[in-house]
Scaffold this active site. Structure first.
Site, mmCIF file in Angstrom:
data_model
loop_
_atom_site.group_PDB
_atom_site.id
_atom_site.type_symbol
_atom_site.label_atom_id
_atom_site.label_comp_id
_atom_site.label_asym_id
_atom_site.label_seq_id
_atom_site.Cartn_x
_atom_site.Cartn_y
_atom_site.Cartn_z
ATOM 1 N N ASN A 12 35.612 61.025 10.431
ATOM 2 C CA ASN A 12 35.108 59.670 10.677
ATOM 3 C C ASN A 12 34.106 59.347 9.571
ATOM 4 O O ASN A 12 32.987 59.860 9.587
ATOM 5 C CB ASN A 12 34.432 59.637 12.060
ATOM 6 C CG ASN A 12 33.707 58.335 12.321
ATOM 7 O OD1 ASN A 12 33.876 57.359 11.591
ATOM 8 N ND2 ASN A 12 32.888 58.315 13.361
ATOM 9 N N LYS A 14 32.631 56.603 9.028
ATOM 10 C CA LYS A 14 31.639 55.590 9.431
ATOM 11 C C LYS A 14 31.521 54.530 8.327
ATOM 12 O O LYS A 14 32.521 54.191 7.722
ATOM 13 C CB LYS A 14 30.308 56.258 9.746
ATOM 14 C CG LYS A 14 30.466 57.450 10.706
ATOM 15 C CD LYS A 14 29.185 57.973 11.220
ATOM 16 C CE LYS A 14 29.470 59.185 12.103
ATOM 17 N NZ LYS A 14 28.317 59.609 12.858
ATOM 18 N N HIS A 97 33.391 55.146 20.205
ATOM 19 C CA HIS A 97 32.410 56.039 19.565
ATOM 20 C C HIS A 97 31.011 55.662 20.061
ATOM 21 O O HIS A 97 30.714 54.491 20.279
ATOM 22 C CB HIS A 97 32.500 55.909 18.045
ATOM 23 C CG HIS A 97 31.706 56.958 17.328
ATOM 24 N ND1 HIS A 97 30.343 56.878 17.184
ATOM 25 C CD2 HIS A 97 32.085 58.125 16.739
ATOM 26 C CE1 HIS A 97 29.916 57.952 16.535
ATOM 27 N NE2 HIS A 97 30.958 58.721 16.254
ATOM 28 N N GLU A 166 31.776 64.049 22.304
ATOM 29 C CA GLU A 166 30.731 64.037 21.280
ATOM 30 C C GLU A 166 29.376 63.803 21.932
ATOM 31 O O GLU A 166 28.996 62.651 22.182
ATOM 32 C CB GLU A 166 30.984 62.899 20.281
ATOM 33 C CG GLU A 166 32.293 63.010 19.537
ATOM 34 C CD GLU A 166 32.232 62.250 18.221
ATOM 35 O OE1 GLU A 166 32.459 62.887 17.192
ATOM 36 O OE2 GLU A 166 31.948 61.051 18.228
ATOM 37 N N GLY A 172 25.200 63.999 13.867
ATOM 38 C CA GLY A 172 24.390 63.819 12.662
ATOM 39 C C GLY A 172 23.040 64.507 12.706
ATOM 40 O O GLY A 172 22.183 64.238 11.865
ATOM 41 N N SER A 211 28.049 67.442 14.579
ATOM 42 C CA SER A 211 27.512 68.455 13.645
ATOM 43 C C SER A 211 28.441 69.641 13.435
ATOM 44 O O SER A 211 27.985 70.772 13.264
ATOM 45 C CB SER A 211 26.124 68.913 14.100
ATOM 46 O OG SER A 211 25.216 67.834 14.044
HETATM 47 C C1 PEP Z 1 30.674 61.541 14.640
HETATM 48 O O1 PEP Z 1 29.875 60.632 14.551
HETATM 49 O O2 PEP Z 1 31.819 61.315 15.078
HETATM 50 C C2 PEP Z 1 30.245 62.885 14.258
HETATM 51 C C3 PEP Z 1 30.801 63.890 14.852
HETATM 52 O O3 PEP Z 1 29.258 62.980 13.290
HETATM 53 P P1 PEP Z 1 28.652 64.327 12.664
HETATM 54 O O4 PEP Z 1 29.793 65.276 12.412
HETATM 55 O O5 PEP Z 1 27.999 63.883 11.394
HETATM 56 O O6 PEP Z 1 27.687 64.883 13.643
#
Ligand code: PEP
Length: 252
Positions: A12, A14, A97, A166, A172, A211
């Site tokens: 993703n 973003k 999301h 998630e 993040g 993460s």
């Molecule tokens: C996300 O926002 O879908 C995500 C998993 O971000 P990150 O891997 O940066 O934590």
């Protein structure tokens, strides 16, 4: 992971990337090869989807989107329909999301309608759920996630539904739930998905997101009901993303 379900590693991007990011996509496609043993997806911002889809035709990476409208067309300024996403070559769309739930007050009903629109357009719908830190601290994580699931999952089209768990506090931040917590939550999600769809729910892929990095992907992907990952920051650079994809392939 389970032998019965094909692993998926989805990136993703973003609100990151630009036309020059084609170089990064090329490096990813070269690294993944044309017939990877797992499904690999990159979800860039809308304006890059057509260009990326064209470049990835016949290669081992599919292109997806990060959102869609629930209507097929009409007076919805700034929105993009699932039908148009399919028309420009997208194969999947992320819906619900946590950043969209928070930034655009998207509620479960709306997420469900978007997921249904994605399925109607022939796309895979990646439905996201996850608790906040306050909800986890209050012991409500499972109840919150299961309520989001029951409100957000479309009624049918199970073959093209993917769920991404998630935890909002892990996105993040570099913080990841314990293996035990991911195991418990994914087992609860599996039971809920089977309740919702019957036996066919056993075929729904459950991704973990939050993460995931090359260094922790192998341990996370080895969990029984984790069928891959939804990757944010670590999907922006080919080296990191390929490390995670390879951790997925190693499970097969
Ligand atoms: C996300 O926002 O879908 C995500 C998993 O971000 P990150 O891997 O940066 O934590």
């Amino acid at each position: 992971m389970s032998a019965a379900r094909r692993m998926m590693v989805a990136g993703n991007w973003k609100m990151n990337g630009n036309t020059a990011s084609m170089t990064e996509l090329q490096a990813m496609m070269d690294g993944v090869g044309d017939t990877p043993a797992v499904d690999v997806l990159i979800c860039p911002p809308f304006p890059l989807i057509g260009r990326f889809s064209g470049a990835s035709e016949g290669r081992g990476i599919g292109i997806g989107a990060q959102d869609c409208h629930f209507n097929k067309s009409g007076a919805h300024t700034g929105d993009v329909s699932a039908a148009l996403l399919a028309d420009v070559g997208a194969k999947a769309v992320i819906v619900g999301h946590s950043e969209r739930r928070a930034d655009h007050t998207e509620v479960d009903d709306l997420v469900q309608a978007k997921a249904q629109a994605a399925l109607d357009a022939g796309l895979t719908a990646i439905v996201c759920v996850g608790e906040t830190e306050a909800e986890r601290d209050a012991g409500e994580a499972e109840a919150v996630v299961l309520a989001q699931l029951s409100g957000s999952l479309p009624a049918s089209g199970v073959e093209h539904v993917v769920v991404a768990y998630e935890p909002v506090w892990a996105i993040g931040t570099g913080r990841v739930p314990s293996i035990e917590d991911i195991t418990t939550m994914h087992a609860a999600i599996r039971r809920a998905v089977v309740d919702h769809y019957g036996d066919a729910g056993n075929g729904v892929r459950l991704l973990y997101g939050g993460s995931v990095k090359p260094g922790n992907a192998a341990e996370i992907f080895a969990i029984e009901d984790v069928d891959g990952g939804l990757i944010g920051g670590a999907s922006l650079k080919a080296d990191d993303f390929l490390g995670i994809v390879n951790a997925g392939i190693a499970q097969v």
